[in-house]
Design a protein around this motif. Sequence first.
Motif, PDB file in Angstrom:
ATOM      1  N   SER A 178       0.827  -1.213   0.000  1.00 13.36           N
ATOM      2  CA  SER A 178       0.000   0.000   0.000  1.00 13.36           C
ATOM      3  C   SER A 178       0.860   1.261   0.000  1.00 13.36           C
ATOM      4  O   SER A 178       0.563   2.231  -0.716  1.00 13.36           O
ATOM      5  CB  SER A 178      -0.954   0.005   1.194  1.00 13.36           C
ATOM      6  OG  SER A 178      -0.236   0.040   2.417  1.00 13.36           O
ATOM      7  N   VAL A 216       1.459   4.858  -7.973  1.00 10.45           N
ATOM      8  CA  VAL A 216       0.240   4.068  -8.099  1.00 10.45           C
ATOM      9  C   VAL A 216       0.410   2.858  -9.015  1.00 10.45           C
ATOM     10  O   VAL A 216      -0.249   1.824  -8.831  1.00 10.45           O
ATOM     11  CB  VAL A 216      -0.922   4.962  -8.597  1.00 10.45           C
ATOM     12  CG1 VAL A 216      -0.666   5.463 -10.009  1.00 10.45           C
ATOM     13  CG2 VAL A 216      -2.253   4.234  -8.506  1.00 10.45           C
ATOM     14  N   LEU A 236      -6.330  -1.075  -2.345  1.00 11.44           N
ATOM     15  CA  LEU A 236      -6.796  -0.325  -3.518  1.00 11.44           C
ATOM     16  C   LEU A 236      -7.595   0.906  -3.102  1.00 11.44           C
ATOM     17  O   LEU A 236      -7.478   1.970  -3.722  1.00 11.44           O
ATOM     18  CB  LEU A 236      -7.645  -1.223  -4.412  1.00 11.44           C
ATOM     19  CG  LEU A 236      -6.941  -2.428  -5.036  1.00 11.44           C
ATOM     20  CD1 LEU A 236      -7.916  -3.265  -5.854  1.00 11.44           C
ATOM     21  CD2 LEU A 236      -5.764  -1.993  -5.907  1.00 11.44           C
ATOM     22  N   SER A 281      -6.295   4.561  -4.052  1.00 11.92           N
ATOM     23  CA  SER A 281      -7.170   5.317  -4.958  1.00 11.92           C
ATOM     24  C   SER A 281      -7.720   6.568  -4.282  1.00 11.92           C
ATOM     25  O   SER A 281      -7.923   7.595  -4.938  1.00 11.92           O
ATOM     26  CB  SER A 281      -8.316   4.433  -5.463  1.00 11.92           C
ATOM     27  OG  SER A 281      -9.105   3.965  -4.388  1.00 11.92           O
ATOM     28  N   SER A 282      -7.944   6.505  -2.965  1.00 11.76           N
ATOM     29  CA  SER A 282      -8.452   7.676  -2.236  1.00 11.76           C
ATOM     30  C   SER A 282      -7.486   8.843  -2.342  1.00 11.76           C
ATOM     31  O   SER A 282      -7.897   9.988  -2.557  1.00 11.76           O
ATOM     32  CB  SER A 282      -8.690   7.329  -0.762  1.00 11.76           C
ATOM     33  OG  SER A 282      -9.698   6.369  -0.625  1.00 11.76           O
ATOM     34  N   TYR A 328      -5.193   9.357  -4.727  1.00 10.17           N
ATOM     35  CA  TYR A 328      -5.070   9.869  -6.094  1.00 10.17           C
ATOM     36  C   TYR A 328      -6.344  10.562  -6.565  1.00 10.17           C
ATOM     37  O   TYR A 328      -6.282  11.501  -7.371  1.00 10.17           O
ATOM     38  CB  TYR A 328      -4.656   8.740  -7.044  1.00 10.17           C
ATOM     39  CG  TYR A 328      -3.181   8.449  -6.910  1.00 10.17           C
ATOM     40  CD1 TYR A 328      -2.243   9.235  -7.568  1.00 10.17           C
ATOM     41  CD2 TYR A 328      -2.716   7.428  -6.085  1.00 10.17           C
ATOM     42  CE1 TYR A 328      -0.885   9.008  -7.430  1.00 10.17           C
ATOM     43  CE2 TYR A 328      -1.359   7.191  -5.935  1.00 10.17           C
ATOM     44  CZ  TYR A 328      -0.445   7.985  -6.606  1.00 10.17           C
ATOM     45  OH  TYR A 328       0.909   7.765  -6.445  1.00 10.17           O
ATOM     46  N   ILE A 329      -7.496  10.156  -6.049  1.00  8.88           N
ATOM     47  CA  ILE A 329      -8.732  10.897  -6.324  1.00  8.88           C
ATOM     48  C   ILE A 329      -8.655  12.277  -5.674  1.00  8.88           C
ATOM     49  O   ILE A 329      -9.021  13.295  -6.269  1.00  8.88           O
ATOM     50  CB  ILE A 329      -9.961  10.113  -5.812  1.00  8.88           C
ATOM     51  CG1 ILE A 329     -10.177   8.865  -6.666  1.00  8.88           C
ATOM     52  CG2 ILE A 329     -11.208  10.998  -5.827  1.00  8.88           C
ATOM     53  CD1 ILE A 329     -11.208   7.908  -6.094  1.00  8.88           C
ATOM     54  N   THR A 343      -1.466  12.844 -14.011  1.00  9.59           N
ATOM     55  CA  THR A 343      -2.440  12.149 -13.173  1.00  9.59           C
ATOM     56  C   THR A 343      -3.361  11.254 -14.008  1.00  9.59           C
ATOM     57  O   THR A 343      -4.439  10.876 -13.561  1.00  9.59           O
ATOM     58  CB  THR A 343      -3.305  13.160 -12.384  1.00  9.59           C
ATOM     59  OG1 THR A 343      -3.914  14.088 -13.302  1.00  9.59           O
ATOM     60  CG2 THR A 343      -2.475  13.921 -11.360  1.00  9.59           C
ATOM     61  N   ARG A 344      -2.940  10.897 -15.223  1.00 10.96           N
ATOM     62  CA  ARG A 344      -3.759  10.012 -16.049  1.00 10.96           C
ATOM     63  C   ARG A 344      -2.852   9.100 -16.865  1.00 10.96           C
ATOM     64  O   ARG A 344      -1.651   9.327 -16.977  1.00 10.96           O
ATOM     65  CB  ARG A 344      -4.668  10.819 -16.983  1.00 10.96           C
ATOM     66  CG  ARG A 344      -3.931  11.531 -18.125  1.00 10.96           C
ATOM     67  CD  ARG A 344      -4.902  12.266 -19.019  1.00 10.96           C
ATOM     68  NE  ARG A 344      -4.249  12.784 -20.223  1.00 10.96           N
ATOM     69  CZ  ARG A 344      -4.123  12.090 -21.357  1.00 10.96           C
ATOM     70  NH1 ARG A 344      -4.598  10.854 -21.426  1.00 10.96           N
ATOM     71  NH2 ARG A 344      -3.527  12.612 -22.408  1.00 10.96           N
TER      72      ARG A 344
END
Length: 509
Positions: free
Chosen positions: A185, A192, A234, A238-239, A241-242, A258-259
């Motif tokens: 993690s 990521v 995950l 993901s939290s 990076y969102i 970021t994509r």
Amino acid sequence: MIQWIENNSGKFFLFLLLLILFLLGFQVYLFLQPIGIHYVRQTDSLAFVDFYQNNGFNFFEPGGWFLGDSNGKTAGEFPVLYYITAILDSFLGSKHVVLRTLTFTISVVGFYHLFKLSKLLLKEVSYSIGMTLLLLSSTVILYYSVNLLPDASSLGLTLSAYYFGLKNHLKGEKADLEKAMILFSIAGLLKVTFLIHPIALVFALFLMDLKSTKSFNLSLKANTKRFMALALVLLIVSSWYIYAQWYNQVNNSNVFLTRILPIWELNSTRISRIWLAIRHDWFSAYYYQTTFHVLLILISFGLFIRYRQLSFFSILLVVLGIGSLAYVLLFFNQFLDHDYYMLNVAPFLFLLVLFSFQKLIVQFKPYSVHFIPKILVFLLVGLSFYYACNKLNGRYTIVSEVHEKNVSSLVGIDAHLDKMSVPKNAKFAVIGEENYNGAFYWMNRSGWIAKPSVSGSKEKMLMDRQKTMEYVMLMPGFEGLDLKNFPLVGKYKGIKIYRNKQFIESDPS
């Protein structure tokens, strides 16, 4: 002596590794300012550190020297290393040394756990030491293991995670993923793309149970906790990076990627150019050519040796191979100029080589126990590190004509600005600099840049920022600007420093 090495193999490996790194000059590299390949990204990392120090250590409000439209607020990977560096630097100074040391420490711990994993797999100390060192003799891996980028830290954490996730299984016990998932993690938060590894490990364990039980429901039930742990990893990653994407949108920042940039969005010319970079521009940095060929031969022979039954490691390598291929395709565009993206593929290569080598040891046991093949392995290790030593020196001496062209003029400018009584919070417009944070690193001040490659950007920035910028700094070789509202107030190594008239008139002194 041999028995002592057997009993103290971990300590002996660490001693040998640190000795090799010392001979390679790592004690010098630890103290270097940002320099060499990916100088731009190095200064970006240190910009996060400085922003924390100058803006109240609010962890969830990262930023850099380049102010953009957001007062510098911008986010990328999870900034825990930068935050720790900012705290330590407040007491120790020299943030570049602190961050390099953090990266180096995490990398070495990961390399140590790779050795322990290879020892469990190969069950032979000399081969374990030799093969681990051979795998680590890559110029790319060595260069970033003492650098300022987060990728090597993600690699080190991932190698440690694989050891804790696989050690019980290799001992014939039930796999325990608790420590592994924590490390996975953190690796995923830092980068990521490293999430392919916990996904591969959990799904490989599930498929192995499915192979044994022949029942999907029983396998799913047996792996429920593992899937829940993976889901939690995950969710955590993901939290962040969102949040980072939201943070950048709110602050109108687009400094960091970021994509994804998948291969199917590229034209054939671009794809050909990237493939040329992978197999030509970066090839000599992956490994010593003979080492590269030996590893390919080991993998080839290992793949052709048949087992009576499909093993867990075979399943893991297939799943991880698919994941690594998907990663390469999804971020294919980045491989043109970013060799450190290859670090995420390294665990797959390491495990594949060790697994193939283990099969060869078993297949040719009467010969593998002989001292000659062991000597040959260590001879190749020596040649491989000798090659890497020369390549490393080159990486620290080659200066980019685009991104580092102003560095020689900028060194020492922080002290010069102090002598001019320019406050640390003064806002600058830097004209003739390609990097968002490069010039500001040496200035130890923030502001905006106008890239010389962008037509009209200089004049537009002067108009847009005229009310907020106090100084304009013109890099050597740039003339022809209308600076009538910015009188010249200083020069330094060909750099011209102008001050906004509005601030001069409002200055009480």
